[in-house]
Structure formats: C-alpha cells, structure tokens
Enzyme design. Structure first.
Site, PDB file in Angstrom:
ATOM      1  N   TRP A  21      82.924 -66.389  25.049  1.00  0.00           N
ATOM      2  CA  TRP A  21      83.210 -67.566  24.215  1.00  0.00           C
ATOM      3  C   TRP A  21      83.941 -67.156  22.942  1.00  0.00           C
ATOM      4  CZ3 TRP A  21      78.979 -70.799  21.264  1.00  0.00           C
ATOM      5  CH2 TRP A  21      79.585 -71.925  20.673  1.00  0.00           C
ATOM      6  N   TYR A  56      86.983 -72.258  26.813  1.00  0.00           N
ATOM      7  CA  TYR A  56      87.092 -71.236  25.772  1.00  0.00           C
ATOM      8  C   TYR A  56      88.575 -70.968  25.516  1.00  0.00           C
ATOM      9  CZ  TYR A  56      82.170 -70.222  26.951  1.00  0.00           C
ATOM     10  OH  TYR A  56      80.823 -70.298  27.206  1.00  0.00           O
TER      11      TYR A  56
END
Length: 324
Positions: A21, A56
C-alpha cells in the site's frame, strides 16, 4: 522463514506477506529504487507472499511489485504467491466501491498488465459493496477462475454475514481484515467464523500504520500527501495516550529481548485464527525485523501482560475508501 497453509485455499505461504500500500502514493513520496530493494530483500529472506491492490495508485504499486520481482516471476513463478485486490474505482471527486462484474473484470485485466503476469494467485474484493448483490460479484470471479486469470478468491474488510452471503455462490477462501493491538473487533465474530470455515486470514496493519513501530512521537509531522496527516488516529489526546501505551510496550518488548515492532507482529500471529501478517515497508533495513517476529513465542503469561498494558489504550479505527 516460517510458512503456513492459507486455510481452504491450500496456498503455501510465508507467515509474513510483503504489503505494498505504501507504494501507491497514499503515504507520501518515496524512493522507488529503495522500495524495489526492500521487495527483493524480502524475497531473498524467504518471503514468497506479496500483497498489493489495483487501488494502490491504480497500477503504480502493482507495477513496482512486478518490476521488483520480474526475474523471479520469469524463472520461478510457481514459487511466488501474488495477491491483489479490486473493487474500488476512482471517480473525478471520490474513491468509490464498485464490485460490479464489469468493473472487477476490467480490474483483473488491468492488474495482470500492471504486474506483468498471466494469472493472479489470490484475487480479493477490496471492500464490500452494498450496491451490488454478492452473488453477482462472486459469480463474476468464478468465471475469471474458469478462464484461468485468477486462481483463488478472497475478500477484504468483510464481516461474517457478508462472507456467508458471498460464500452462497462461491466459497470465500481468504479474508484480509485490519488487526493490531489497538484494533481487535474481529476477535468477536469474524475470526471465529473464519476458523469454523477454514478461511485463511491475512491481517493488515499489524503495526497500526506506524504507531507500533516505536518511531513516532507527539511532534511527528506527516507529509501533506500522507493519509495519516488527516487521520484522527494520529493527532490529539487519543494519539498522545496511545503513544504512552507504545512506550510501555517498548519496555515490555525490551525485557523480552525484542523490538516493539517484533512484539506487535508476533502478537497478531499468536492468534490461532491468523495465518499471515502483512507488513509493508519502503526500506530494506526494516524487512529483517518483521521476519524475525515469526520466531517470537509469546506465552499465555506474556499475552496476559500485554492485555494489561493495553487496558490504558484507546481503540482506534483505520481508513476507509470514503475517507481517503
């Protein structure tokens, strides 16, 4: 590196998954070469499980992961377990949930391209979407399994009822929930459901998004493009009170001969319903500390002492798509 079988999926994975992430832009700017080195360091130390998501950076994180593992993916594809997530869509004004068959199919194709692979080992629905029937979402993913684009299906941030609804069409194989010392609500219903149904659990945020690293202080300033700069978890009285709890955990960890990060990760893995802890970093130097946590044994007495320390803490929640 200790390994485990990820529930009913049958996937054989390292107990630490490398999470990405932090490579998608929500955590501020970073050195891409250093991030690639961190991913390769994790692989060299035995990590075979890598988790990312379409959302992401909408391809950014997946591309970096694919770049870092390119040689491995070419040479030893079956040795790696690549997990990604879909079901979030960026509009002009907001990040929204979209688990419709059309968007998921587009997402899988986009992820395959970004990662540079011909199949995804584990595909997860990132967040439950109340606007789409679970049967539609599950049915679309079943078709993608038949087509060979994905191998296994999981969900993320689902509760027990939502997993049961999804499983009426396609059995949920894995769950990715948030879980750390300051956030334990899944212990009530979600983890028992997963144990009863042999669902593999890979938890995210075991370090409470940095709070449990021991590196943050009352005057830590986050960059404006780091989501934590806007989060109530990292400001005000709650933050200061929880930092005091972290200091107490640091002392306990030191008495055990480990770091507070190792303690926090080991604590999540001590729960018998948890198979894997997802840990993300952009620096190779942090990888070894995370992996070392898999060797830490916490006795019942240790766990009880940790609970006593945590009694002074304030439980916190994490970000949701609507808050990003």
């Amino acid at each position: 590196m200790k390994t485990t079988t990820l529930g009913r999926s049958g996937l054989h994975v390292s107990r630490i998954a490398f999470g990405t992430w932090q490579l998608g832009g929500d955590w501020g700017t970073f050195d891409e070469d250093a991030a690639v080195s961190a991913i390769r360091c994790a692989r060299e130390l035995g990590v075979n499980f890598f988790d990312t998501a379409q959302a992401y950076g909408f391809g950014a994180s997946e591309q970096i992961l694919g770049k870092a593992l390119r040689d491995e993916l070419t040479r030893d594809r079956d040795e790696l377990v690549i997990a990604t997530k879909g079901g979030l869509r960026q509009t002009e004004s907001a990040l929204v949930r979209d688990a419709s068959p059309e968007w998921l199919r587009r997402g899988v194709d986009a992820s395959l391209t970004a990662l540079g692979v011909d199949h995804i080992d584990l595909y997860q629905v990132h967040w439950p979407d109340q606007a789409v029937q679970a049967a539609e979402t599950a049915g679309a993913l079943a078709e993608l399994i038949t087509e060979g684009k994905i191998r296994h299906v999981g969900v993320s941030n689902y509760n027990a009822a939502q997993m049961a609804d999804f499983s009426a069409t396609l059995p949920v194989e894995t769950l990715q929930p948030p879980y750390h010392l300051f956030r334990r609500e899944i212990e009530d219903d979600v983890l028992p459901y997963c144990r009863e149904n042999n669902i593999g659990v890979l938890v995210y945020g075991p370090l409470a998004h940095g709070l449990l690293t021991g590196t943050l202080g009352a005057h830590t300033a986050f960059a404006g493009d780091d989501w934590r700069s806007k989060s109530a978890v990292f400001k005000g009285d709650t933050y200061r009170r929880n930092l005091a709890t972290v200091r107490a955990l640091e002392k306990f960890a030191a008495d055990c001969g480990i770091t507070v990060s190792e303690l926090a990760i080991a604590w999540t893995l001590s729960n018998p319903a948890v198979h894997v802890a997802i840990v993300g970093t952009r620096h190779a130097g942090h990888v070894e500390d995370s992996i070392a946590a898999t060797e830490v044994f916490l006795s019942d007495g240790d766990l009880a002492d940790i609970d006593k320390i945590m009694a002074a803490a304030t439980p916190v929640a994490g970000p949701s798509p609507e808050g990003m």
